[in-house]
Enzyme design. Structure first.
Site, mmCIF file in Angstrom:
data_model
loop_
_atom_site.group_PDB
_atom_site.id
_atom_site.type_symbol
_atom_site.label_atom_id
_atom_site.label_comp_id
_atom_site.label_asym_id
_atom_site.label_seq_id
_atom_site.Cartn_x
_atom_site.Cartn_y
_atom_site.Cartn_z
ATOM 1 C CB CYS A 7 25.615 156.827 157.677
ATOM 2 S SG CYS A 7 26.674 155.576 156.912
ATOM 3 C CG ASP A 30 34.159 170.768 155.602
ATOM 4 O OD1 ASP A 30 34.724 169.708 155.272
ATOM 5 O OD2 ASP A 30 34.207 171.237 156.765
ATOM 6 C CG HIS A 46 29.814 153.239 156.513
ATOM 7 N ND1 HIS A 46 29.955 154.442 157.163
ATOM 8 C CD2 HIS A 46 30.833 152.460 156.941
ATOM 9 C CE1 HIS A 46 31.000 154.386 157.966
ATOM 10 N NE2 HIS A 46 31.557 153.185 157.844
ATOM 11 C CG ASN A 87 42.433 164.345 153.862
ATOM 12 O OD1 ASN A 87 43.297 164.607 153.030
ATOM 13 N ND2 ASN A 87 41.692 165.273 154.442
ATOM 14 N N GLY A 93 45.223 162.662 157.466
ATOM 15 C CA GLY A 93 44.334 163.735 157.907
ATOM 16 C C GLY A 93 42.871 163.350 157.954
ATOM 17 C CB THR A 95 38.725 163.954 161.273
ATOM 18 O OG1 THR A 95 37.985 164.693 160.302
ATOM 19 C CG2 THR A 95 40.098 164.579 161.461
ATOM 20 C CG HIS A 98 30.721 157.676 155.195
ATOM 21 N ND1 HIS A 98 29.451 157.169 155.474
ATOM 22 C CD2 HIS A 98 30.739 157.891 153.853
ATOM 23 C CE1 HIS A 98 28.757 157.095 154.354
ATOM 24 N NE2 HIS A 98 29.509 157.535 153.346
ATOM 25 C CG HIS A 100 35.086 162.551 153.421
ATOM 26 N ND1 HIS A 100 35.270 161.629 154.428
ATOM 27 C CD2 HIS A 100 35.952 163.562 153.670
ATOM 28 C CE1 HIS A 100 36.202 162.073 155.252
ATOM 29 N NE2 HIS A 100 36.646 163.244 154.811
ATOM 30 C CG HIS A 102 38.041 167.389 151.710
ATOM 31 N ND1 HIS A 102 37.639 168.096 152.818
ATOM 32 C CD2 HIS A 102 38.452 166.184 152.180
ATOM 33 C CE1 HIS A 102 37.809 167.361 153.905
ATOM 34 N NE2 HIS A 102 38.310 166.190 153.541
#
Ligand code: 5GP
Ligand code: ZN
Length: 114
Positions: A7, A30, A46, A87, A93, A95, A98, A100, A102
């Site tokens: 956020c 990243d 969010h 994930n 996986g 972490t 929020h 997302h 990859h």
């Protein structure tokens, strides 16, 4: 959410290497890249995990995949191939809670993942 890092990045309250932004999503590199191209595509709203998506988000998810393809073209990984990964929760996986996606590419990605 005030204590959420994505956020903060989406609101430009925290620095990141932004590669794409529109009204609904932001994409940035990243911090710990796992491939030569490793970009996170994040809805500005969010949403904690995939499990929190509802029917109202269908368009948003379609949009995210379109943005992923556009960025893949821009980063010159489209033709060779790339991966889009989401994930979900601890064993998946996740972490950062929020939502997302990859976008990974620029090398041969292993399958199946570890
Ligand atoms: P997850 O493990 O939740 O699927 O992915 C979270 C990703 O966010 C990780 O790949 C991690 O390297 C990245 N990340 C965590 N904090 C930051 C940050 O402050 N800035 C950027 N650019 N990436 C981050
Ligand atoms: Zn957030």
């Amino acid at each position: 959410m005030s204590d959420c890092i994505f956020c903060k990045i989406a609101n430009h309250e925290m620095d990141s290497d932004i590669v794409y932004e529109d009204g609904k999503v932001i994409a940035f590199r990243d911090l710990e890249p796992q491939a030569p191209v490793h970009i996170l595509i994040v809805p500005k709203e969010h949403i904690a995990t995939t499990l929190d998506l509802t029917e109202k988000d269908n368009e948003l998810i379609g949009h995210i995949y379109q943005v992923a393809s556009e960025i893949a073209e821009e980063e010159d990984i489209a033709e060779d191939g790339f991966r889009v990964v989401n994930n979900c929760n601890e064993s998946g996986g996740q972490t950062v809670f929020h939502l997302h996606f990859h976008l990974l590419g620029g090398r041969n990605l292993q399958w199946p993942p570890g």
